[in-house]
Design a protein around this motif. Sequence first.
Motif, PDB file in Angstrom:
ATOM      1  N   GLY A 291      -0.480  -7.761  -7.014  1.00  0.00           N
ATOM      2  CA  GLY A 291       0.498  -6.903  -7.662  1.00  0.00           C
ATOM      3  C   GLY A 291       1.934  -7.356  -7.415  1.00  0.00           C
ATOM      4  O   GLY A 291       2.227  -8.190  -6.602  1.00  0.00           O
TER       5      GLY A 291
ATOM      6  N   LEU B 134       0.932   3.409  -5.116  1.00  0.00           N
ATOM      7  CA  LEU B 134       0.761   3.187  -6.553  1.00  0.00           C
ATOM      8  C   LEU B 134       1.898   3.838  -7.344  1.00  0.00           C
ATOM      9  O   LEU B 134       2.395   3.276  -8.320  1.00  0.00           O
TER      10      LEU B 134
ATOM     11  N   TRP C  48      -5.263  -5.352  -6.595  1.00  0.00           N
ATOM     12  CA  TRP C  48      -3.926  -4.894  -6.985  1.00  0.00           C
ATOM     13  C   TRP C  48      -2.886  -5.222  -5.908  1.00  0.00           C
ATOM     14  O   TRP C  48      -1.779  -5.671  -6.200  1.00  0.00           O
TER      15      TRP C  48
END
Length: 268
Positions: free
Chosen positions: A268, A33, A264
């Motif tokens: 992402g 992240l 995500w």
Amino acid sequence: MDISTPILLGIVEGLTEFLPVSSTGHLILATKLLGYDASKWEVFNIVIQLGAILAVVVLYWRTFWAVLQGLMRRDATSIRFTRNVLVAFIPAAVIGMALHKRIEALLGDAFVVAVALILGGMAILAIEWRAKKTTVTGVADIPLKTVIGIGFIQCLAMIPGVSRSGATIMGALSLGVERRTAAEFSFFLAIPTMLGATVVQLASHRHELTAPGAIGPGIIAIGFVAAFVVALAVIKAFVSIVTRHGFAPFAWYRIVAGSAALIWILHG
């Protein structure tokens, strides 16, 4: 290097090491992240777990001291306590050494972590729902057969995202150990397990510690201290929550966090 990075990762470790939510999984997701090089922080993530383990030693020092004194007197309860912790550790030691390279290959895979978080959360809910009342209310009272079973179940945590504490606690619960004892047994079992994992990691990555741009001892020490301080508070709170509410809150957290991470990663 920004000092906030090892502090942040140390906090993540301290918060999650003893909760059934996977500390390794959270560290992998955190490095991804925040855009860190996962391979560069791999040794750091393993070693700072010892900070959380030290918190167990500090909080339960009276228990360890009593066991040590009991062993010197050949007290049966102290002998059973020690036997249970060591026997449960053996499967992880043997299987971990045999599959070391394959386990390392999974440590940077955030997708595996997300899926394991979700499936693990579902498993916790199922085990909680089916858990039976039991009279096994002390680590020394856990039968040897049950201890061996818990030891093999702990090996599932070699998959990042499964959670070592989650596997051992849920394994103990499913085999008839009451909640508080299951949690405390997981704490005690973490000591030889994480010590062993750290020794193996340091041995296999010893050259990386001194390589240019490597995460040095000073940065590791900062993460270690952060993990230790946070874990001190988390262990006390965890035992209280488990005694009152069981493990369902952590199961739902895993499902939500894993689902969010999966979305995500895929989009992402």
